[in-house]
Design a protein around this motif. Structure first.
Motif, mmCIF file in Angstrom:
data_model
loop_
_atom_site.group_PDB
_atom_site.id
_atom_site.type_symbol
_atom_site.label_atom_id
_atom_site.label_comp_id
_atom_site.label_asym_id
_atom_site.label_seq_id
_atom_site.Cartn_x
_atom_site.Cartn_y
_atom_site.Cartn_z
ATOM 1 N N ASN A 10 0.823 -1.202 0.000
ATOM 2 C CA ASN A 10 0.000 0.000 0.000
ATOM 3 C C ASN A 10 0.860 1.256 0.000
ATOM 4 O O ASN A 10 1.861 1.331 0.709
ATOM 5 N N VAL A 11 0.425 2.241 -0.781
ATOM 6 C CA VAL A 11 1.093 3.539 -0.828
ATOM 7 C C VAL A 11 0.324 4.507 0.058
ATOM 8 O O VAL A 11 -0.898 4.622 -0.056
ATOM 9 N N LEU A 12 1.015 5.228 0.940
ATOM 10 C CA LEU A 12 0.317 6.062 1.912
ATOM 11 C C LEU A 12 0.549 7.563 1.745
ATOM 12 O O LEU A 12 -0.254 8.350 2.211
ATOM 13 N N ASP A 13 1.648 7.987 1.138
ATOM 14 C CA ASP A 13 1.872 9.423 1.039
ATOM 15 C C ASP A 13 1.728 9.913 -0.399
ATOM 16 O O ASP A 13 1.547 9.135 -1.330
ATOM 17 N N ILE A 67 3.810 11.299 -2.477
ATOM 18 C CA ILE A 67 4.890 11.097 -3.444
ATOM 19 C C ILE A 67 5.284 9.640 -3.567
ATOM 20 O O ILE A 67 6.220 9.295 -4.274
ATOM 21 N N GLY A 68 4.546 8.769 -2.899
ATOM 22 C CA GLY A 68 4.736 7.340 -3.112
ATOM 23 C C GLY A 68 5.988 6.764 -2.497
ATOM 24 O O GLY A 68 6.582 5.851 -3.070
ATOM 25 N N THR A 69 6.405 7.261 -1.331
ATOM 26 C CA THR A 69 7.621 6.733 -0.715
ATOM 27 C C THR A 69 7.343 5.893 0.532
ATOM 28 O O THR A 69 8.230 5.179 0.985
ATOM 29 N N VAL A 70 6.169 6.005 1.094
ATOM 30 C CA VAL A 70 5.827 5.233 2.282
ATOM 31 C C VAL A 70 4.885 4.118 1.870
ATOM 32 O O VAL A 70 3.925 4.340 1.137
ATOM 33 N N LYS A 71 5.132 2.918 2.351
ATOM 34 C CA LYS A 71 4.255 1.819 1.994
ATOM 35 C C LYS A 71 4.137 0.830 3.141
ATOM 36 O O LYS A 71 4.993 0.743 4.001
ATOM 37 N N VAL A 72 3.027 0.097 3.133
ATOM 38 C CA VAL A 72 2.801 -0.990 4.071
ATOM 39 C C VAL A 72 2.854 -2.282 3.270
ATOM 40 O O VAL A 72 2.079 -2.474 2.330
ATOM 41 N N LEU A 73 3.758 -3.159 3.615
ATOM 42 C CA LEU A 73 3.954 -4.383 2.847
ATOM 43 C C LEU A 73 2.784 -5.340 3.005
ATOM 44 O O LEU A 73 2.247 -5.526 4.109
#
Length: 333
Positions: free
Chosen positions: A210-213, A215-221
């Motif tokens: 999952n992408v959370l921010d 600019i697409g740098t934070v994710k939950v695997l």
């Protein structure tokens, strides 16, 4: 007299003592005169082996029944290798017309590696066409993130017209797709409200990051996601679309190309099961909250470019490891 029908599977049905758990299907019709369900036919296949579990997943409509095997269930070999297709004849009986298997890039049968072919199946009829969608959630060579095979009924059989790949067909809009996303774990379809010739697909991918921010740098695997593909009238292929009702928003923001939950956690399995109609999209996360499970409802009447603000959560009943939402359905009353 007979207006409604159903099919039920018995996946551990055994016909012979030396070939246990072949599986089988039972077809019923509702008799309005007697107000009862009447068994009309039992369905099998000549080439079933022990532990094939025919009917592990199935779907039906007025013309076809499709059912998969989950082969090697007890021996951990060759999972889910065939989908059997039964067609309704003029006399009302169903007869097997076809057996489908996972295909490689050269349209040759995959025989040497796991495919989980048929992990999900869905039939969809339009005014003039009949489609079949088959999920194959993993293969170590040909679709490592999973795939959905698209078939169209022509010339008296279902013929493959497209393979939607969980990497190739998503990576341009979501750079975080990866092996073992389990794309194709669940499938639902509907006819577009704007054009009755267009079919819309909802495809679960319960292992997706999952992408959370912004600019697409934070994710939950491995939290899970769901994608939508619509039939293009230009290419006659299913193409990924943004998930807002107006399908708008920044093309470069991966969040606009996938359904995700507001508070994802690793291994939630969001996308375990999916359903949608003209008013709602329903998506389950069967592993959420220590495998208790949640069901998420999105109201299309109040849709926007982003999903925050109208996500409704059906909490699981009390209890742990219930996998609430493992299977869901949706019906307008």
């Amino acid at each position: 007299l007979y207006e409604t029908s159903l099919v039920a599977s018995a996946v551990k049905l055994s016909y012979e003592s030396d070939a246990l758990h072949k599986g089988g299907l039972f077809y019923y019709e509702f008799n309005s005169s007697s107000d009862s369900w009447v068994e009309k036919q039992d369905l099998s296949a000549d080439d079933l082996n022990a532990n094939d579990l025919l009917g592990f997943k199935l779907d039906m409509d007025a013309s076809f029944i499709v059912a998969l095997t989950y082969e090697g269930y007890s021996t951990n070999t060759n999972k889910g290798s065939k989908v059997y297709v039964y067609k309704k004849d003029n006399d009302g009986s169903f007869n097997q017309i076809q057996k489908l298997k996972a295909l490689d890039d050269d349209d040759e049968e995959i025989t040497d590696t796991f495919t989980y072919f048929g992990y999900s199946v869905k039939l969809q009829k339009t005014n003039d066409k009949h489609y079949l969608f088959v999920g194959s959630i993993a293969n170590s060579v040909y679709h490592t993130a999973g795939a959905v095979y698209v078939y169209e009924y022509t010339d008296l059989s279902f013929n493959k017209i497209q393979k939607i790949d969980g990497l190739d067909n998503i990576s341009e809009v979501n750079p975080f797709v990866s092996d073992k996303d389990f794309f194709g774990c669940s499938i639902d379809s509907r006819i577009s409200t704007n054009n009755e010739s267009i079919v819309e697909l909802l495809i679960g991918s319960y292992g997706a990051d999952n992408v959370l921010d912004e600019i697409g740098t934070v994710k939950v695997l491995d939290a899970g996601a769901v994608y939508r593909f619509d039939l293009s009238m230009i290419s006659q292929k299913f193409e990924i679309v943004k998930t807002g009702l107006e399908q708008s928003g920044d093309d470069n923001d991966p969040k606009n190309w996938m359904y995700t939950q507001s508070n994802p956690e690793r291994n939630d399995r969001y996308g375990s099961s999916v359903k949608f109609n003209d008013k709602n999209i329903v998506i389950s996360a069967a592993n959420k909250n220590s495998k208790s499970g949640n069901v998420f409802i999105y109201d299309l009447d109040n849709n926007s470019n982003f999903k925050e603000g109208f996500e409704q959560i059906i909490e699981q009943p009390s209890g742990s490891e219930m996998y609430f939402g493992n299977s869901i359905n949706l019906q307008e009353n």
